[in-house]
Design a protein around this motif. Structure first.
Motif, PDB file in Angstrom:
ATOM      1  N   PRO A  58       0.816  -1.220   0.000  1.00  0.00           N
ATOM      2  CA  PRO A  58       0.000   0.000   0.000  1.00  0.00           C
ATOM      3  C   PRO A  58       0.850   1.271   0.000  1.00  0.00           C
ATOM      4  N   SER A  59       0.244   2.315  -0.485  1.00  0.00           N
ATOM      5  CA  SER A  59       0.763   3.687  -0.521  1.00  0.00           C
ATOM      6  C   SER A  59       1.979   3.862  -1.431  1.00  0.00           C
ATOM      7  N   TYR A  60       2.340   2.866  -2.189  1.00  0.00           N
ATOM      8  CA  TYR A  60       3.405   3.037  -3.179  1.00  0.00           C
ATOM      9  C   TYR A  60       2.964   2.344  -4.448  1.00  0.00           C
ATOM     10  N   ASP A  61       3.127   1.041  -4.508  1.00  0.00           N
ATOM     11  CA  ASP A  61       2.709   0.293  -5.690  1.00  0.00           C
ATOM     12  C   ASP A  61       1.211   0.435  -5.938  1.00  0.00           C
ATOM     13  N   ASN A  73      -2.425  -3.733 -11.624  1.00  0.00           N
ATOM     14  CA  ASN A  73      -1.211  -4.557 -11.732  1.00  0.00           C
ATOM     15  C   ASN A  73      -0.146  -3.974 -12.661  1.00  0.00           C
ATOM     16  N   TRP A  74      -0.190  -2.686 -12.883  1.00  0.00           N
ATOM     17  CA  TRP A  74       0.800  -2.026 -13.739  1.00  0.00           C
ATOM     18  C   TRP A  74       2.223  -2.292 -13.254  1.00  0.00           C
ATOM     19  N   THR A  75       2.442  -2.240 -11.956  1.00  0.00           N
ATOM     20  CA  THR A  75       3.803  -2.399 -11.427  1.00  0.00           C
ATOM     21  C   THR A  75       4.316  -3.827 -11.564  1.00  0.00           C
ATOM     22  N   ARG A 127      19.545   0.937  -4.213  1.00  0.00           N
ATOM     23  CA  ARG A 127      18.414   0.677  -5.090  1.00  0.00           C
ATOM     24  C   ARG A 127      17.760   1.998  -5.440  1.00  0.00           C
ATOM     25  N   ALA A 128      17.196   2.061  -6.655  1.00  0.00           N
ATOM     26  CA  ALA A 128      16.484   3.270  -7.094  1.00  0.00           C
ATOM     27  C   ALA A 128      15.322   2.853  -7.982  1.00  0.00           C
ATOM     28  N   ASP A 129      14.201   3.541  -7.811  1.00  0.00           N
ATOM     29  CA  ASP A 129      13.046   3.354  -8.692  1.00  0.00           C
ATOM     30  C   ASP A 129      12.882   4.620  -9.510  1.00  0.00           C
TER      31      ASP A 129
END
Length: 172
Positions: A24-27, A37-39, A143-145
Protein backbone atom coordinates in the motif's frame (compact mmCIF):
# COMPACT_ATOMS: atom_id res chain seq x y z
CA UNK A 1 23.32 -10.14 7.02
CA UNK A 2 26.83 -11.07 6.04
CA UNK A 3 30.41 -10.47 7.04
CA UNK A 4 31.81 -7.77 4.74
CA UNK A 5 34.35 -9.20 2.34
CA UNK A 6 33.18 -12.77 2.72
CA UNK A 7 30.68 -12.50 -0.13
CA UNK A 8 32.89 -10.63 -2.63
CA UNK A 9 33.70 -13.74 -4.67
CA UNK A 10 30.02 -14.70 -4.84
CA UNK A 11 29.03 -11.20 -5.99
CA UNK A 12 31.80 -11.17 -8.60
CA UNK A 13 30.41 -14.43 -9.94
CA UNK A 14 26.91 -13.04 -10.36
CA UNK A 15 25.20 -14.21 -7.19
CA UNK A 16 23.11 -11.07 -6.72
CA UNK A 17 19.41 -10.46 -7.09
CA UNK A 18 16.42 -8.47 -5.97
CA UNK A 19 13.38 -9.02 -3.80
CA UNK A 20 10.45 -6.83 -4.81
CA UNK A 21 8.01 -6.17 -1.99
CA UNK A 22 4.82 -4.50 -3.14
CA UNK A 23 2.28 -2.85 -0.93
CA UNK A 24 0.00 0.00 0.00
CA UNK A 25 0.76 3.69 -0.52
CA UNK A 26 3.41 3.04 -3.18
CA UNK A 27 2.71 0.29 -5.69
CA UNK A 28 -1.03 0.51 -5.03
CA UNK A 29 -1.05 4.24 -5.81
CA UNK A 30 0.88 3.70 -9.05
CA UNK A 31 -1.49 0.88 -10.01
CA UNK A 32 -4.48 3.20 -9.42
CA UNK A 33 -2.97 5.82 -11.71
CA UNK A 34 -1.63 3.59 -14.51
CA UNK A 35 -4.02 0.63 -14.26
CA UNK A 36 -4.43 -2.59 -12.31
CA UNK A 37 -1.21 -4.56 -11.73
CA UNK A 38 0.80 -2.03 -13.74
CA UNK A 39 3.80 -2.40 -11.43
CA UNK A 40 3.90 -6.20 -11.88
CA UNK A 41 5.02 -5.85 -15.49
CA UNK A 42 7.77 -3.31 -14.93
CA UNK A 43 11.41 -4.25 -15.55
CA UNK A 44 13.66 -5.09 -12.64
CA UNK A 45 17.27 -4.34 -13.48
CA UNK A 46 20.01 -5.91 -11.42
CA UNK A 47 23.34 -4.28 -12.21
CA UNK A 48 26.49 -6.26 -11.53
CA UNK A 49 30.16 -6.14 -12.37
CA UNK A 50 31.20 -9.72 -13.00
CA UNK A 51 34.72 -11.00 -12.77
CA UNK A 52 36.28 -8.51 -10.40
CA UNK A 53 38.21 -10.07 -7.56
CA UNK A 54 39.22 -8.86 -4.12
CA UNK A 55 42.69 -7.31 -3.84
CA UNK A 56 44.06 -10.32 -2.00
CA UNK A 57 43.11 -12.52 -4.96
CA UNK A 58 45.02 -10.44 -7.53
CA UNK A 59 48.60 -11.31 -8.43
CA UNK A 60 51.45 -8.85 -8.18
CA UNK A 61 53.18 -6.77 -5.57
CA UNK A 62 50.80 -3.79 -5.61
CA UNK A 63 47.64 -5.87 -5.80
CA UNK A 64 45.81 -2.79 -6.98
CA UNK A 65 42.18 -2.88 -8.01
CA UNK A 66 40.88 -0.67 -10.77
CA UNK A 67 37.22 -0.04 -11.46
CA UNK A 68 37.00 -3.43 -13.10
CA UNK A 69 35.09 -4.59 -16.17
CA UNK A 70 31.96 -3.06 -17.58
CA UNK A 71 28.65 -3.37 -15.80
CA UNK A 72 26.02 -5.87 -16.86
CA UNK A 73 22.25 -5.61 -16.47
CA UNK A 74 20.48 -8.85 -15.58
CA UNK A 75 23.63 -10.71 -16.61
CA UNK A 76 23.93 -9.15 -20.06
CA UNK A 77 26.25 -6.59 -21.56
CA UNK A 78 24.32 -4.05 -23.67
CA UNK A 79 20.90 -5.14 -22.45
CA UNK A 80 17.79 -4.14 -24.37
CA UNK A 81 14.61 -2.79 -22.80
CA UNK A 82 11.55 -2.69 -25.01
CA UNK A 83 9.27 0.33 -24.68
CA UNK A 84 6.45 1.54 -26.88
CA UNK A 85 6.68 5.15 -28.11
CA UNK A 86 5.57 7.45 -25.27
CA UNK A 87 5.24 4.53 -22.82
CA UNK A 88 5.97 5.07 -19.14
CA UNK A 89 7.74 2.30 -17.23
CA UNK A 90 8.93 2.06 -13.67
CA UNK A 91 12.50 0.84 -13.69
CA UNK A 92 13.42 -0.87 -10.43
CA UNK A 93 17.22 -0.77 -10.37
CA UNK A 94 19.48 -2.62 -7.93
CA UNK A 95 23.23 -2.04 -8.05
CA UNK A 96 24.54 -5.42 -6.96
CA UNK A 97 28.13 -4.76 -7.99
CA UNK A 98 30.73 -5.32 -5.32
CA UNK A 99 32.57 -2.07 -5.96
CA UNK A 100 31.38 0.35 -8.63
CA UNK A 101 28.55 2.79 -8.61
CA UNK A 102 26.34 3.07 -11.68
CA UNK A 103 26.29 6.66 -12.95
CA UNK A 104 23.39 7.62 -15.22
CA UNK A 105 24.32 11.01 -16.65
CA UNK A 106 21.06 11.39 -18.55
CA UNK A 107 18.69 9.80 -21.02
CA UNK A 108 18.48 10.08 -24.80
CA UNK A 109 16.76 13.05 -26.39
CA UNK A 110 12.99 12.72 -26.20
CA UNK A 111 13.10 10.55 -23.07
CA UNK A 112 12.24 11.76 -19.57
CA UNK A 113 12.78 10.18 -16.19
CA UNK A 114 12.12 11.00 -12.57
CA UNK A 115 13.34 9.17 -9.52
CA UNK A 116 10.51 8.10 -7.23
CA UNK A 117 12.38 6.13 -4.54
CA UNK A 118 15.84 5.41 -3.16
CA UNK A 119 16.66 2.28 -1.16
CA UNK A 120 12.98 1.50 -0.66
CA UNK A 121 12.03 4.96 0.59
CA UNK A 122 9.49 6.83 -1.53
CA UNK A 123 10.46 10.41 -2.42
CA UNK A 124 8.50 13.35 -1.07
CA UNK A 125 6.71 15.15 -3.90
CA UNK A 126 9.11 18.13 -3.98
CA UNK A 127 12.13 15.78 -4.33
CA UNK A 128 10.30 13.82 -7.04
CA UNK A 129 9.49 17.04 -8.95
CA UNK A 130 13.13 18.22 -8.80
CA UNK A 131 14.56 14.89 -10.01
CA UNK A 132 13.55 15.14 -13.67
CA UNK A 133 16.46 14.08 -15.91
CA UNK A 134 19.01 14.77 -13.15
CA UNK A 135 22.24 12.74 -13.19
CA UNK A 136 21.95 9.81 -10.85
CA UNK A 137 24.63 7.79 -9.05
CA UNK A 138 23.42 4.46 -7.71
CA UNK A 139 26.18 3.35 -5.37
CA UNK A 140 27.09 -0.28 -4.87
CA UNK A 141 24.31 -1.89 -2.85
CA UNK A 142 21.82 0.94 -3.50
CA UNK A 143 18.41 0.68 -5.09
CA UNK A 144 16.48 3.27 -7.09
CA UNK A 145 13.05 3.35 -8.69
CA UNK A 146 12.60 5.58 -11.74
CA UNK A 147 9.58 6.50 -13.84
CA UNK A 148 10.86 6.58 -17.41
CA UNK A 149 8.93 7.91 -20.41
CA UNK A 150 10.11 6.78 -23.84
CA UNK A 151 10.44 9.09 -26.80
CA UNK A 152 7.35 9.33 -29.00
CA UNK A 153 9.59 8.66 -32.01
CA UNK A 154 10.21 4.91 -32.57
CA UNK A 155 13.85 3.87 -32.68
CA UNK A 156 16.76 2.32 -30.83
CA UNK A 157 18.16 4.61 -28.15
CA UNK A 158 21.28 3.93 -26.11
CA UNK A 159 21.11 4.66 -22.39
CA UNK A 160 24.68 5.08 -21.20
CA UNK A 161 25.66 4.12 -17.66
CA UNK A 162 29.23 4.58 -16.48
CA UNK A 163 30.76 2.59 -13.67
CA UNK A 164 32.21 4.81 -11.02
CA UNK A 165 34.15 4.37 -7.81
CA UNK A 166 34.91 8.04 -7.14
CA UNK A 167 32.78 10.76 -8.82
CA UNK A 168 35.90 12.92 -9.23
CA UNK A 169 37.30 10.43 -11.75
CA UNK A 170 34.35 10.74 -14.14
CA UNK A 171 35.14 12.65 -17.31
CA UNK A 172 33.59 16.10 -17.56
Amino acid sequence: AHKHGSTAIDVANGMVGAFIIEGPSYDDELNKFYGANWTRSQPVMVINQPGTSPNKMRPGAGRSQDKGPDLVVNGRFQSIIDMAPGEVQMWRIVNGSGRSGAFLAGVPSGFRFRQIAQDGVQFADNNYQRSENKPLLIASGNRADLLVMASTVPGIYPVMVQHDVDPSDLPT
